[in-house]
Write an enzyme that holds these catalytic residues in place. Structure first.
Site, PDB file in Angstrom:
ATOM      1  N   HIS A 116       0.825  -1.215   0.000  1.00 17.16           N
ATOM      2  CA  HIS A 116       0.000   0.000   0.000  1.00 17.16           C
ATOM      3  C   HIS A 116       0.859   1.264   0.000  1.00 17.16           C
ATOM      4  O   HIS A 116       0.383   2.333  -0.322  1.00 17.16           O
ATOM      5  CB  HIS A 116      -0.938  -0.017   1.204  1.00 17.16           C
ATOM      6  CG  HIS A 116      -2.008  -1.070   1.079  1.00 17.16           C
ATOM      7  ND1 HIS A 116      -3.321  -0.781   0.791  1.00 17.16           N
ATOM      8  CD2 HIS A 116      -1.940  -2.423   1.164  1.00 17.16           C
ATOM      9  CE1 HIS A 116      -4.021  -1.906   0.715  1.00 17.16           C
ATOM     10  NE2 HIS A 116      -3.197  -2.924   0.944  1.00 17.16           N
ATOM     11  N   ASP A 136       3.093   9.455  -0.968  1.00 20.49           N
ATOM     12  CA  ASP A 136       1.975   8.625  -0.532  1.00 20.49           C
ATOM     13  C   ASP A 136       1.791   7.511  -1.554  1.00 20.49           C
ATOM     14  O   ASP A 136       1.913   7.764  -2.756  1.00 20.49           O
ATOM     15  CB  ASP A 136       0.694   9.482  -0.495  1.00 20.49           C
ATOM     16  CG  ASP A 136      -0.231   9.080   0.646  1.00 20.49           C
ATOM     17  OD1 ASP A 136      -0.161   7.920   1.065  1.00 20.49           O
ATOM     18  OD2 ASP A 136      -1.014   9.933   1.091  1.00 20.49           O
TER      19      ASP A 136
HETATM   20  C1  GDG Z   1      -2.377   3.633   3.226  1.00 20.96           C
HETATM   21  C2  GDG Z   1      -1.363   4.335   2.307  1.00 20.96           C
HETATM   22  C3  GDG Z   1      -3.045   4.236   0.456  1.00 20.96           C
HETATM   23  C4  GDG Z   1      -8.862   9.471   7.900  1.00 20.96           C
HETATM   24  N1  GDG Z   1      -9.214  10.183   8.996  1.00 20.96           N
HETATM   25  C5  GDG Z   1     -10.402   9.689   9.389  1.00 20.96           C
HETATM   26  C6  GDG Z   1     -10.770   8.654   8.523  1.00 20.96           C
HETATM   27  N2  GDG Z   1      -9.816   8.552   7.618  1.00 20.96           N
HETATM   28  C7  GDG Z   1      -9.853   7.619   6.482  1.00 20.96           C
HETATM   29  C8  GDG Z   1      -9.953   8.361   5.170  1.00 20.96           C
HETATM   30  C9  GDG Z   1      -9.390   7.324   4.213  1.00 20.96           C
HETATM   31  C10 GDG Z   1      -8.358   6.619   5.069  1.00 20.96           C
HETATM   32  O1  GDG Z   1      -8.665   6.881   6.438  1.00 20.96           O
HETATM   33  C11 GDG Z   1      -6.968   7.157   4.809  1.00 20.96           C
HETATM   34  O2  GDG Z   1      -6.518   6.603   3.617  1.00 20.96           O
HETATM   35  P1  GDG Z   1      -5.268   7.168   2.817  1.00 20.96           P
HETATM   36  O3  GDG Z   1      -5.208   6.422   1.544  1.00 20.96           O
HETATM   37  O4  GDG Z   1      -5.453   8.619   2.614  1.00 20.96           O
HETATM   38  O5  GDG Z   1      -4.002   6.964   3.740  1.00 20.96           O
HETATM   39  P2  GDG Z   1      -3.341   5.814   4.698  1.00 20.96           P
HETATM   40  O6  GDG Z   1      -4.135   5.548   5.899  1.00 20.96           O
HETATM   41  O7  GDG Z   1      -1.946   6.273   4.917  1.00 20.96           O
HETATM   42  O8  GDG Z   1      -3.360   4.499   3.798  1.00 20.96           O
HETATM   43  C12 GDG Z   1      -2.087   5.147   1.243  1.00 20.96           C
HETATM   44  C13 GDG Z   1      -3.906   3.428   1.388  1.00 20.96           C
HETATM   45  O9  GDG Z   1      -3.146   2.735   2.380  1.00 20.96           O
HETATM   46  C14 GDG Z   1      -4.719   2.392   0.636  1.00 20.96           C
HETATM   47  O10 GDG Z   1      -3.883   1.580  -0.136  1.00 20.96           O
HETATM   48  O11 GDG Z   1      -3.867   5.048  -0.345  1.00 20.96           O
HETATM   49  O12 GDG Z   1      -1.163   5.722   0.352  1.00 20.96           O
HETATM   50  O13 GDG Z   1      -0.482   5.165   3.058  1.00 20.96           O
HETATM   51  O14 GDG Z   1     -10.359   6.401   3.824  1.00 20.96           O
HETATM   52  O15 GDG Z   1     -11.282   8.714   4.915  1.00 20.96           O
HETATM   53  N3  GDG Z   1     -11.920   7.970   8.645  1.00 20.96           N
HETATM   54  C15 GDG Z   1     -12.732   8.304   9.681  1.00 20.96           C
HETATM   55  N4  GDG Z   1     -12.425   9.302  10.556  1.00 20.96           N
HETATM   56  C16 GDG Z   1     -11.278  10.015  10.446  1.00 20.96           C
HETATM   57  O16 GDG Z   1     -11.031  10.920  11.250  1.00 20.96           O
HETATM   58  N5  GDG Z   1     -13.888   7.663   9.835  1.00 20.96           N
END
Ligand code: GDG
Length: 469
Positions: free
Chosen positions: A153, A356
């Site tokens: 990821h 990212d």
């Molecule tokens: C890893 C990789 C890759 C965030 N704050 C809250 C919340 N979130 C949710 C968001 C989103 C998820 O968490 C974050 O996803 P990201 O993709 O932006 O980032 P990572 O957690 O670092 O994920 C990344 C991912 O894996 C998938 O392969 O895209 O690059 O680092 O869904 O909405 N959800 C809630 N409350 C929050 O305060 N409910």
């Protein structure tokens, strides 16, 4: 259809907010069913290393319970103080200590031993992320011949970053045990090729396999997606119920785990530059930043939190007025439905990671918009999502506050017609490659690769038998 068995460190247990991996994989598992196996700190240290089952989901869940010292060395230690910083280009943040690598490899071995009896002959196995890179090799040692795929990821590290890793040659053995290594973007596939060439002396074969030191790796990019339609519906239905923002203020929204890879201080500095340069205050802009807590026991995460609090105080001290606070910084997770509604109310989505793997927030922001009056996405060129969303996002260099400030200025002045056009282009892309496309294309390719491995093995065995006769 074969049963899907998924492994990842984190399991969806509903106790804390999810990161991107659990959000995406949860969707796929809800639809497809199967088994999901994770790891967990054994809080009362009574269960030892057993695999404990958790009822109450549409798929089977098991967690390997680990004692505190081993869990901390594996999870906080090798996974998040060595591999995570390294894979995000931050070799300066490596915090190497004795016992981390041993715990990492032993947790992977224990996971294989504890779960092997759950596996059935025609299961398809899909292992996720940097916590469990050696798991396929451990399962193979136990005689598992099923298709085994891996999805990373995070970004794949460049060879200059990988140089900082001791025992890096193990990575080749670990990756070669998979039938397919899935990466987020073309950028990652190129990084892997470069690593195999320069560190492991590898070359690409005519069928696309990378052969290094007699071992083969099959790698390709499968950009992860979201359930676009479902998220749009949630955003629409939350328009009224999620907290309402003062309509006189234009909202910029940021949603990130409080991680140093997400470029939060850079985002705040960019917004500060915008405020400094703003000729008049006809457009009152508020940055709402939700920064959910993460890995707070790792020192680097405590530092980023302090830095952000300090910048927030500085910017608000300088630009706040009665009834106007420029940065609303929320160091807490908010419910997912609320998030969807907030994205929809925001005129600008501000996504500025320094690097990212993908960044699902960028895709969620696009999915949540009203197609007839959409907001503008400002996106870092270093997010994996930029490969797909450059068709409609304003692309910025996250290291340069002027680049962020200019993009904010542009975003507030873009005509409705252009906003619709940009949004439409991004919407088409995320809809085409949604989370179900991601699962199905990965698994389809995995099954084909495994079938060709098995047929090669069979031909080899036949040849050996013929030679022995
Ligand atoms: C890893 C990789 C890759 C965030 N704050 C809250 C919340 N979130 C949710 C968001 C989103 C998820 O968490 C974050 O996803 P990201 O993709 O932006 O980032 P990572 O957690 O670092 O994920 C990344 C991912 O894996 C998938 O392969 O895209 O690059 O680092 O869904 O909405 N959800 C809630 N409350 C929050 O305060 N409910």
């Amino acid at each position: 259809m074969s049963r899907l068995v998924v492994y990842s460190n984190r399991l969806p247990l509903g106790s804390s907010p999810s990161g991107g991996l659990v959000v995406a994989l949860g969707k796929a598992m809800d639809r497809r069913g199967g088994v999901w196996i994770g790891a967990k700190l054994d809080e009362d240290e009574t269960t030892g290393q057993t695999l404990k089952s958790y009822e109450g989901a549409s798929f089977d869940r098991y967690a390997l319970h680990l004692p505190a010292e081993e869990y901390n060395n594996y999870y906080l230690g090798y996974a998040n103080s060595v591999l995570w910083p390294l894979f995000h280009g931050r070799a300066d943040l490596l915090d190497v200590a004795d016992g981390q690598l041993a715990a990492y490899t032993s947790v992977n071995r224990k996971m294989a031993e504890a779960s092997v009896d759950l596996l059935e002959d025609d299961d398809v196995i899909w292992i996720h992320d940097y916590h469990f890179i050696p798991l396929a090799a451990e399962l193979r040692k136990l005689g598992v011949t099923n298709p085994i795929g891996f999805f990373l990821h995070t970004p794949f590290p460049s060879s200059s970053n990988l140089h900082a890793l001791s025992h890096k040659e193990m990575l080749l053995d670990w990756l070669a045990a998979y039938d397919l290594v899935g990466l987020q973007t073309q950028r990652d596939v190129s990084a892997m090729l470069e690593v195999c060439r320069t560190i492991f002396g590898g070359q690409v074969l005519s069928d696309g396999r990378i052969r290094s030191q007699g071992q083969d790796i099959w790698a390709a990019s499968f950009p992860i997606g979201i359930d676009v339609e479902k998220f749009r519906q949630t955003a629409e239905s939350q328009e009224v119920t999620s907290p309402q923002i003062d309509p006189r203020q234009k909202l910029l929204i940021g949603v990130d785990r409080l991680d140093y890879s997400k470029g939060l201080p850079h985002k705040f500095r960019g917004f500060q530059r915008f405020l400094e340069d703003q000729a008049d205050d006809s457009d009152r802009l508020t940055l709402l930043q939700i920064a959910s807590p993460t890995r707070e026991d790792v020192e680097a995460y405590q530092e980023i939190r302090h830095e952000l609090e300090q910048i927030t105080g500085e910017v608000n001290g300088e630009f706040a007025e009665l009834g106007y606070i420029p940065i609303q910084y929320i160091h807490r997770a908010v419910p997912r439905d609320y998030l969807a509604g907030l994205y929809r109310q925001a005129a600008i989505g501000l996504v500025t990671p320094l690097i990212d793997g993908m960044n699902l927030v960028a895709k969620e922001y696009v999915a949540a918009q009203d197609p007839e009056d959409p907001g503008v996405l400002i996106l870092s060129e270093s997010a994996g999502a930029a490969e797909q969303l450059k068709c409609g996002a304003l692309i910025i260099n996250p290291y340069d506050p002027t680049s962020i400030a200019e993009a904010i200025r542009t975003a507030v002045s873009i005509s409705l017609e252009e906003r619709i056009e940009r949004h439409q282009a991004m919407w088409t892309e995320i809809l085409k490659r949604n989370v179900y496309w991601w699962t199905e294309t990965f698994l389809d390719r995995l099954n084909r690769n495994a079938a060709s491995r098995l047929s090669r093995d069979r031909s080899l065995a036949d040849l050996e038998t013929a030679l022995r006769r």
